[in-house]
Enzyme design. Sequence first.
Site, PDB file in Angstrom:
ATOM      1  N   HIS B 128       0.830  -1.211   0.000  1.00  0.00           N
ATOM      2  CA  HIS B 128       0.000   0.000   0.000  1.00  0.00           C
ATOM      3  C   HIS B 128       0.866   1.264   0.000  1.00  0.00           C
ATOM      4  CE1 HIS B 128      -3.513   2.534   1.238  1.00  0.00           C
ATOM      5  NE2 HIS B 128      -2.551   3.249   1.812  1.00  0.00           N
ATOM      6  N   GLU B 129       1.827   1.326   0.892  1.00  0.00           N
ATOM      7  CA  GLU B 129       2.629   2.550   1.009  1.00  0.00           C
ATOM      8  C   GLU B 129       3.499   2.786  -0.232  1.00  0.00           C
ATOM      9  OE1 GLU B 129       1.992   4.658   3.273  1.00  0.00           O
ATOM     10  OE2 GLU B 129       0.708   3.316   4.445  1.00  0.00           O
ATOM     11  N   HIS B 132       1.714   4.867  -2.596  1.00  0.00           N
ATOM     12  CA  HIS B 132       1.831   6.310  -2.330  1.00  0.00           C
ATOM     13  C   HIS B 132       3.172   6.852  -2.843  1.00  0.00           C
ATOM     14  CE1 HIS B 132      -1.836   6.582  -0.176  1.00  0.00           C
ATOM     15  NE2 HIS B 132      -1.438   6.008   0.937  1.00  0.00           N
ATOM     16  N   HIS B 138      -5.515   7.422  -2.158  1.00  0.00           N
ATOM     17  CA  HIS B 138      -6.386   6.356  -1.654  1.00  0.00           C
ATOM     18  C   HIS B 138      -7.519   6.058  -2.629  1.00  0.00           C
ATOM     19  CE1 HIS B 138      -4.918   7.011   2.719  1.00  0.00           C
ATOM     20  NE2 HIS B 138      -4.259   6.035   2.115  1.00  0.00           N
TER      21      HIS B 138
END
Lengths: 122, 201
Positions: B128-129, B132, B138
């Site tokens: 997930h990170e 980013h 998101h």
Amino acid sequence: AFFSSSVSAFPFDFPPVPTENPWIPFRNLSGCRFGEHRPGLADLKEYLNQFGYLPAAPNFTNSFDDNLEAAIKTYQRNFGLNVTGELDDATVEQLIVPRCGMPDIINGTSTMNSSFVRGRNL
Amino acid sequence: YAYFPGTPTWPSDKTELKYAITATSAVSIDLSVLKTVFARAFGRWSAATTLTFTETDSPSDADITIGFYNGSHGDGEPFDGVLGTLAHAFSPTDGRFHLDAAETWVAEGDVTQADSDVAVDLESVAVHEIGHLLGLGHSSVAEAIMYPTIKTRTRKVDLANDDVEGIQNLYGSNPNFTGVAPSSTGSSSPEINGGGLGSMA
């Protein structure tokens, strides 16, 4: 911007690390709605501010005001919940799920694609 | 999927990114295990795009730095102990990726069978990170890696269609990419958010 802007005021005396989910107390707010005044709402406002749903304020109050209602509606929309504006059980349970620290809304712009949610509502 | 305001990305001529694991003293996970987990997490994104990732031992040589921290750690975004906020990362081209050292990270084995009821799967959060770090915001698609929340004792590491479409629109597609796992079918229409920020919190 996410720049280095603060350093611990106590570099040699770190505060103890919390050992429980800091958002569990939000369960005490279940059922809360516009117009009510309940301890803990200020903490919820801090949470919603942290993730971009409420603008910063010098002091958040424990009043369920129209700004909080609007923020909860946006949150519910982003997470595919029923958009009630109230702290129903489903919303509270979503609020306490562990998450990424990155805000969902930055400078008023949602980084979450809401077209999916809008489409589903339609 | 969605992008950050201003749609920050890594420059088009920078397709080979280096990462360094720089701060691990706050956790008891073996470094070799961490290296394996993060390599696998980066690999999931490189499989779908034209980007490649290489680990380096030299932080000064790295585009991306990864570290575990407790509480306030100098970026104005303090961690909050067990659960709550698990990690955060910065949009391109900052490269910082921070994890809350207070979590019960599971880096090996089946997290769904973990003894601790606050166990969090490290690779799931890492995937997930990294999204980013590459420029994705998101997603409201619950199946997507870029959905903001993850429950304890849960593993979610496969990119969904929503994630793949988002990253490939930014960096192009890996010609060898064979598609997403059948169970990861979350999808949505493209949406690029306008705005003036090139970096974000």
